[in-house]
Design an enzyme around this catalytic site. Structure first.
Site: not given
Length: 824
Positions: A566, A319, A317
């Site tokens: 996250d 970010t 991912d």
């Protein structure tokens, strides 16, 4: 929900008065309260049953108890290993259960509702369907609902969808549980609560109990399954042979000789079970986890240490993994040489404002505000308008009105103007690079009160400068990705953001990403989806469900997939992946379902995890050959001695000592040594290809020594002594073959084991405990002939094994190239 349904619901609930106490009580009785099922699907009883009440443990415990009943506690030492194995399994699965049970997306302790015309705060679990939620900046939405009214309400859904930009909500729009209100205020009527809410559905998907896949564990489990089913017929043969050797069933029972026969039978059965291999694997995983923990890597399931070493494709991912989530100022691009006075002051004011968003705040370092500056009039930023405006008083040095916002929104009324067209064209070119772009425009007249009240753009706007922003890329991201490229691990970046933005970040860390692939164009068919995933590296606008399906499609194509992230939007994919990796800075849900957590959120720890996993796999494969050799010769001896109707030639305590010297102690030390060999599939096949022939050599050698000693009429104690020494000498040679190439540590371990053998055969207390007897000359001659021949045969097997499977590098390199090609 359509307009008619929304109107019907609003008719049920008056937004001004909310529900009455009677309404709330009725909904609670109907089960329409915000109460979700918080338990995982794995009960404590099922964990105990899976790890304790097994056929394998039943056999071991039965033998253990039988020896205790017979008063032969000295021969029951193997029970410690069995108990330890079961305890480790229970503790590990219970830890996973607790992590799942703690999983919760909603952390808001209270919810704000209107009931009986009064606004108040209640427990989140007290919210019911049709309640009126009052939402203000900083609140977390506690249940799904439809917005009734609002003032510039902006909601951050990044944890749920991966979309990093706040979303402007208008009346009638849906608000999702688990999202955060970042601006404005509003009221929403609750539509879904408890398990039906969006956040709860994601949580329920993530809570599916599963243990991380482990080739080592599954291979060992397969061996144990084979042995468990083979034990019963072999046990019958062994027991019969020992009873016949004791004078027959009737005589053995009458004279009490059945006791010795029972002890010998237990020794034969327990010898077939590689108890130490299970324990050694768990210890190796645990030591690896402790070593990683010292580097801020939390391993939540021990086999995950092995798992990442097997990964050939990693999904990231953007970010929180490649980027820190911060917005950084990239550059200023003037649009006119004759810029109006005060433009830098206007940017400094926007960056210094207390309520500035993250993009505006990033202007502070480049455009510091030397002294406080008050706005004479202003229009606050709104995600719906995409711009803000400010005018300062006379003497501030920045006359006129300054507008900062998205170029296409700021210049929407300047169609046909040459300067505006040029500014928009340049803004488009900058946006193509994936950078976020804002425009600073200037109007000569101060912002009027009417314009400010109506939030209207001032007349006569001219573009002054374009400002570009980018997400802060982690300083360790590029180096880490280079490591994976060198190791043949393919990379896919999947994000909820704009594909061009994601592609720009990917290019910054060294990936040839093109413009990125828009996930809204992804096919639904798994095979077609897998084909797209093989051809493209970067994907944007990916939903949480799509992330999970992408991981499934890659696994279906034979990849071992790791997933990092996250946000809650990553939780489903992290749960689905072979190895899920979460950042400590991420959501509680993501960390709870992950196998590994990077405690300082540094992606650079990943190579260290891979290296540790490789050490564990390579070393366990080496020591597994020791343990499986023992299983092979134990089964072969049980069959040979059972057919020949000879008593089993060992006491359990004698096997415990030889196991410790030739397998257990050296295996523990060898399992902790450095080993950087790349993962190669086929652990079980390679291990058995050495262990089975080596075990047969041992079994035949012991049968020859035992048979000749019995033919010469020696006592059973002498036979056991001769067989124990024969087993120890050949076992040490097997250890020497598997320890190559030698290092000072390996040489020291081998020498220590030889010394240990000398001590247990000469120290009186050890000789007495092990019931050793002096060996006659004839038996010593047998050992002098049989043992060297066995050494030669073991050497031949080791040579064949190396030729058949090659060295570590020879095995790994073709496999690495195959994976690298397939992953790209």
């Amino acid at each position: 929900m359509g307009d008619e349904q929304l109107a019907a619901q609003q008719a049920v609930t008056d937004p001004g008065r909310g529900l009455t106490a009677a309404d709330v009580e009725a909904r609670v009785r109907d089960g329409r309260a915000n109460v979700a099922d918080d338990a995982s699907s794995r009960s404590i009883w099922s964990i105990l049953r899976a790890n304790v009440l097994t056929l394998f443990n039943g056999i071991v415990v039965t033998g253990f108890l039988l020896l205790l009943i017979l008063g032969r506690w000295q021969d029951a030492l193997f029970g410690i290993a069995a108990i330890t194995n079961a305890a480790i399994g229970v503790v590990q699965e219970y830890r996973a259960k607790r992590a799942l049970d703690r999983l919760a997306l909603l952390h808001a302790p209270r919810a704000r509702v209107v009931r009986d015309g009064v606004e108040g705060e209640i427990d989140v679990r007290g919210v019911v369907e049709d309640d009126v939620l009052v939402l203000r900046s900083g609140d977390q939405v506690t249940a799904d609902g439809r917005l009734v009214d609002g003032v510039r309400l902006e909601v951050d859904e990044s944890l749920l969808t991966g979309e990093s930009e706040p979303i402007d909500k208008a009346p009638g729009d849906r608000v999702l549980s688990g999202s955060i209100v970042v601006g404005g205020q509003g009221r929403a009527i609750v539509t879904d609560v408890g398990d039906a809410a969006y956040a709860s559905k994601l949580t329920a998907e993530a809570k599916r109990f599963s243990l991380v896949g482990s080739e080592l564990r599954s291979s060992i489990d397969r061996i144990l399954k084979w042995i468990t089913w083979a034990i019963f017929p072999i046990m019958i043969i062994v027991v019969n042979a020992n009873m016949v050797a004791a004078g027959g069933w009737s005589r053995a029972i009458e004279t009490g000789q059945w006791r010795d026969a029972a002890v010998a039978s237990v020794a034969a059965v327990i010898a077939m079970i590689p108890l130490g291999l299970v324990l050694m694997t768990s210890i190796a995983f645990a030591v690896g986890a402790v070593k990683l923990g010292s580097h801020n890597v939390l391993v939540q399931e021990l086999p995950a240490v092995e798992g990442l070493a097997r990964v050939d494709l990693i999904c990231l991912d953007k970010t929180g993994t490649l980027t820190s989530g911060e917005v950084r100022f990239d550059g200023v691009h003037p649009l006119d040489d004759a810029q109006p006075a005060g433009w830098r002051l206007a940017l400094a004011w926007n960056g210094a404002e207390p309520d500035a968003n993250a993009t505006a705040r990033s202007l502070r370092d480049e455009f510091p505000l030397a002294a406080p500056l008050e706005a004479a009039s202003r229009i606050e930023f709104s995600s719906a308008r995409k711009w803000s405006a400010v005018a300062f008083g006379e003497g501030a040095g920045a006359p006129g009105t300054w507008v900062l916002g998205a170029p296409e929104f700021v210049l929407r009324d300047a169609a046909g103007d040459a300067a505006a067209s040029a500014a928009l064209e340049r803004a488009g070119a900058l946006a193509e690079s994936g950078r976020r772009t804002l425009l600073l425009a200037h109007a000569p007249d101060p912002l009027g009160e009417a314009d400010a009240e109506a939030a209207r753009l001032p007349h006569g706007l001219t573009p002054v400068a374009l400002l570009t922003f980018r997400e802060a890329v982690r300083d360790d991201a590029a180096e880490t990705l280079r490591y994976f490229a060198q190791e043949g691990v393919a990379v896919r970046i999947i994000s909820g953001d704009n594909p061009r933005t994601v592609a720009a970040v990917a290019r910054e860390v060294g990936l040839d990403a093109g413009d990125g692939f828009d996930a809204r164009e992804l096919p639904d068919d798994p095979d077609e989806l897998g084909e797209v995933l093989e051809q493209h590296l970067v994907f944007g606008r990916v939903t949480p469900v799509q992330k999970r399906e992408m991981v499934r499609a890659l696994r279906a194509r034979g990849h071992t997939v790791a997933m990092t992230g996250d946000g809650v939007n990553d939780a489903l994919a992290i749960k689905e992946a072979d190895i899920g990796i979460a950042m400590e800075s991420g959501s509680a849900a993501t960390k709870a379902v992950s196998r590994i957590v990077l405690l300082d959120s540094r992606f650079s720890h990943m190579p260290g995890v891979v290296v540790e996993g490789r050490r564990v796999i390579a070393n366990i494969e080496r020591v597994s050959m020791l343990f499986l050799s023992k299983t092979a010769y134990a089964i072969a001896m049980a069959v040979i001695f059972g057919i020949l109707l000879w008593p089993f030639p060992f006491l359990p305590r004698q096997l415990s000592v030889t196991d410790g010297l030739t397998i257990g102690i050296p295996a523990f030390l060898l399992a902790l040594l450095p080993n950087a060999r790349r993962y190669v599939p086929g652990f079980l096949r390679r291990s058995l290809s050495f262990a089975v022939p080596a075990g047969l050599v041992v079994a035949v050698a012991i049968a020859v020594v035992s048979g000749h000693a019995r033919a010469l009429g020696f006592e059973e104690a002498v036979v056991r002594t001769a067989c124990t020494i024969t087993l120890a000498l050949i076992g040490l040679w097997i250890l020497a073959v598997l320890s190559r190439p030698f290092t000072w540590i390996k040489t020291g371990v081998l020498a220590a084991m030889v010394v240990g053998l000398v001590l247990v055969t000469t120290v009186p207390i050890a000789v007495q405990f092990l019931e050793f007897e002096p060996l006659p000359v004839e038996t010593l001659v047998d050992l002098a002939i049989v043992v060297p021949i066995s050494w030669i045969l073991i050497e031949a097997i080791g040579f064949w094994h190396r030729r058949r499977f090659g060295t570590a590098s020879e095995i790994a390199e073709p496999e690495r190239r195959r994976r690298h090609a397939g992953g790209r």
